[in-house]
Scaffold this motif. Structure first.
Motif, mmCIF file in Angstrom:
data_model
loop_
_atom_site.group_PDB
_atom_site.id
_atom_site.type_symbol
_atom_site.label_atom_id
_atom_site.label_comp_id
_atom_site.label_asym_id
_atom_site.label_seq_id
_atom_site.Cartn_x
_atom_site.Cartn_y
_atom_site.Cartn_z
ATOM 1 N N ALA A 1 95.112 66.710 12.373
ATOM 2 C CA ALA A 1 94.041 66.161 13.147
ATOM 3 C C ALA A 1 94.167 64.424 13.141
ATOM 4 O O ALA A 1 94.556 63.905 12.277
ATOM 5 C CB ALA A 1 92.740 66.261 12.103
ATOM 6 N N SER A 2 93.671 63.976 14.103
ATOM 7 C CA SER A 2 93.589 62.345 14.224
ATOM 8 C C SER A 2 92.271 61.984 13.817
ATOM 9 O O SER A 2 91.588 62.474 13.841
ATOM 10 C CB SER A 2 93.830 62.095 15.801
ATOM 11 O OG SER A 2 95.189 62.571 16.128
ATOM 12 N N THR A 3 92.483 60.491 13.129
ATOM 13 C CA THR A 3 91.395 59.857 12.790
ATOM 14 C C THR A 3 91.110 58.681 13.632
ATOM 15 O O THR A 3 92.044 57.959 13.753
ATOM 16 C CB THR A 3 91.203 60.050 10.981
ATOM 17 O OG1 THR A 3 92.381 59.001 10.749
ATOM 18 C CG2 THR A 3 91.452 61.098 10.566
ATOM 19 N N LEU A 4 89.850 58.243 13.488
ATOM 20 C CA LEU A 4 89.337 56.893 14.033
ATOM 21 C C LEU A 4 88.541 56.301 13.012
ATOM 22 O O LEU A 4 87.449 57.143 12.489
ATOM 23 C CB LEU A 4 88.865 56.958 15.216
ATOM 24 C CG LEU A 4 89.576 57.326 16.598
ATOM 25 C CD1 LEU A 4 88.678 57.476 17.783
ATOM 26 C CD2 LEU A 4 90.471 56.443 16.820
ATOM 27 N N VAL A 5 88.546 55.149 12.578
ATOM 28 C CA VAL A 5 87.603 54.522 11.602
ATOM 29 C C VAL A 5 86.840 53.754 12.337
ATOM 30 O O VAL A 5 87.070 52.818 13.000
ATOM 31 C CB VAL A 5 88.633 53.606 10.617
ATOM 32 C CG1 VAL A 5 87.543 52.911 9.857
ATOM 33 C CG2 VAL A 5 89.425 54.294 9.791
ATOM 34 N N VAL B 1 89.962 65.222 16.850
ATOM 35 C CA VAL B 1 89.870 63.779 16.678
ATOM 36 C C VAL B 1 88.741 63.390 15.835
ATOM 37 O O VAL B 1 87.650 63.769 16.369
ATOM 38 C CB VAL B 1 89.850 62.900 17.825
ATOM 39 C CG1 VAL B 1 90.065 61.152 17.546
ATOM 40 C CG2 VAL B 1 91.093 63.106 18.752
ATOM 41 N N LEU B 2 88.900 62.848 14.643
ATOM 42 C CA LEU B 2 87.614 62.815 13.687
ATOM 43 C C LEU B 2 87.112 61.544 13.537
ATOM 44 O O LEU B 2 88.055 60.688 12.983
ATOM 45 C CB LEU B 2 87.958 63.505 12.488
ATOM 46 C CG LEU B 2 88.353 64.894 12.329
ATOM 47 C CD1 LEU B 2 88.795 65.553 11.246
ATOM 48 C CD2 LEU B 2 87.257 65.623 13.064
ATOM 49 N N VAL B 3 86.085 61.065 13.654
ATOM 50 C CA VAL B 3 85.579 59.654 13.513
ATOM 51 C C VAL B 3 85.116 59.548 11.825
ATOM 52 O O VAL B 3 84.351 60.285 11.524
ATOM 53 C CB VAL B 3 84.436 59.310 14.363
ATOM 54 C CG1 VAL B 3 83.953 58.048 14.178
ATOM 55 C CG2 VAL B 3 84.858 59.346 15.712
ATOM 56 N N GLY C 1 82.464 65.007 8.054
ATOM 57 C CA GLY C 1 82.558 65.021 6.679
ATOM 58 C C GLY C 1 81.609 65.723 5.704
ATOM 59 O O GLY C 1 81.965 66.253 4.694
ATOM 60 N N SER C 2 80.498 66.247 6.453
ATOM 61 C CA SER C 2 79.593 67.448 5.587
ATOM 62 C C SER C 2 78.800 68.095 6.825
ATOM 63 O O SER C 2 78.587 67.553 7.828
ATOM 64 C CB SER C 2 78.608 66.292 4.879
ATOM 65 O OG SER C 2 77.787 65.482 5.306
ATOM 66 N N GLY C 3 78.037 68.787 6.209
ATOM 67 C CA GLY C 3 76.892 69.663 6.924
ATOM 68 C C GLY C 3 77.448 70.164 8.172
ATOM 69 O O GLY C 3 78.501 70.843 8.291
ATOM 70 N N ILE C 4 76.611 70.089 9.377
ATOM 71 C CA ILE C 4 76.987 71.028 10.631
ATOM 72 C C ILE C 4 78.259 70.296 11.032
ATOM 73 O O ILE C 4 79.125 71.029 11.565
ATOM 74 C CB ILE C 4 75.775 70.592 11.665
ATOM 75 C CG1 ILE C 4 74.598 70.997 11.046
ATOM 76 C CG2 ILE C 4 76.279 71.024 12.906
ATOM 77 C CD1 ILE C 4 73.429 70.777 11.924
ATOM 78 N N VAL D 1 90.406 61.278 3.577
ATOM 79 C CA VAL D 1 90.047 62.588 3.138
ATOM 80 C C VAL D 1 89.864 63.630 4.301
ATOM 81 O O VAL D 1 90.324 64.612 4.192
ATOM 82 C CB VAL D 1 88.524 62.369 2.447
ATOM 83 C CG1 VAL D 1 87.761 63.736 2.376
ATOM 84 C CG2 VAL D 1 88.721 61.415 1.136
ATOM 85 N N LEU D 2 89.434 63.152 5.486
ATOM 86 C CA LEU D 2 89.594 64.145 6.514
ATOM 87 C C LEU D 2 91.053 64.615 6.915
ATOM 88 O O LEU D 2 91.046 65.551 7.266
ATOM 89 C CB LEU D 2 88.778 63.433 7.599
ATOM 90 C CG LEU D 2 87.228 63.170 7.420
ATOM 91 C CD1 LEU D 2 86.512 62.501 8.703
ATOM 92 C CD2 LEU D 2 86.490 64.493 7.341
ATOM 93 N N ALA D 3 91.886 63.689 7.029
ATOM 94 C CA ALA D 3 93.282 64.012 7.634
ATOM 95 C C ALA D 3 93.762 64.997 6.442
ATOM 96 O O ALA D 3 94.698 65.955 6.798
ATOM 97 C CB ALA D 3 93.993 62.817 7.540
#
Length: 231
Positions: A48-52, A29-31, A10-13, A40-42
């Motif tokens: 991309a896939s997302t995992l909460v 695959v983004l956590v 979500g931010s930074g590196i 927001v990430l999607a």
């Protein structure tokens, strides 16, 4: 092209790295810490896939995590939090959050992701910190979490080598991120992003480690700014 699971996108590196990987066509695959953040990430990374997963509460991490690719070319831990305080003033909430996000949750996630990385003969990469090498005043909780993360990576490396899996730790020193701006506020110092390492420089370093040919590995790499910190 590869398939990569990232925390901290979500931010930074983490965001700089996700930008690079997505732009070159890799699968992500983004956590995310919440459903809202996942949305927001999607939107930022189509396809991309997302995992909460709330990394503050590792005890609530689902097991199994959910639908995941059979193979992961890398698992990259970029998420982190910091709250500076002298030991005499540490409160349990900030102590626990730093240990949970920076150390315990990466351990919990990695345990579940070992099989997928083994299938790809892939890479576990931990974005640590120069505080994982040397601890300073007011950095006890953060440094303890990062020293622990270093130990975890070292142990994982010893276990996974026989499976053809690489384990690397990147130790960036002060980097121009929102976290660094917060650190400067806590230190009572003026923040000047131009003095510190660019997130793109750290992302380039991670990509170099990630893209190494199969005959080599970089177990550890330290990235420091050219200009030393002023007193």
């Amino acid at each position: 092209m590869g398939t990569h699971l990232l925390t901290g996108a979500g931010s930074g590196i983490g965001a700089a790295l996700a930008d690079r990987l997505h732009a070159r066509g890799d699968s992500l695959v983004l956590v995310a810490r919440s459903v809202e953040r996942a949305g927001v990430l999607a939107g930022r990374y189509p396809g991309a896939s997302t995992l909460v997963v709330d990394l503050v509460a590792p005890g609530l991490v689902p097991d199994p995590l959910g639908p995941l690719p059979e193979r992961l070319d890398s698992v990259i831990h970029c998420a982190g939090v910091v709250e500076l305080a002298p030991v005499a003033e540490l409160d349990l909430v900030s102590l626990s959050s730093q240990l949970n996000v920076n150390l315990v949750s990466p351990m919990v996630l990695t345990r579940q992701l070992v099989p997928a990385v083994r299938r790809a003969r892939g890479l576990h990469l931990f974005v640590n910190s120069s505080a994982g090498l040397t601890a300073s005043a007011s950095w006890s909780a953060y440094a303890a979490s990062k020293f622990g993360l270093r130990a975890f990576a070292d142990s994982l490396r010893a276990e996974e080598t026989e499976h053809g899996v690489r384990v690397s730790t990147v130790y960036p020193s002060r980097t121009a991120t929102p976290m660094q701006e917060k650190v400067h506020q806590q230190e009572g110092r003026t923040y000047d992003a131009s003095r510190w390492i660019s997130v793109d420089t750290v992302a380039d370093t991670i990509l170099h480690v990630l893209d190494l040919p199969a005959d080599a590995t970089i177990p550890e790499v330290v990235v420091r700014p050219v200009v030393p910190r002023s007193v």
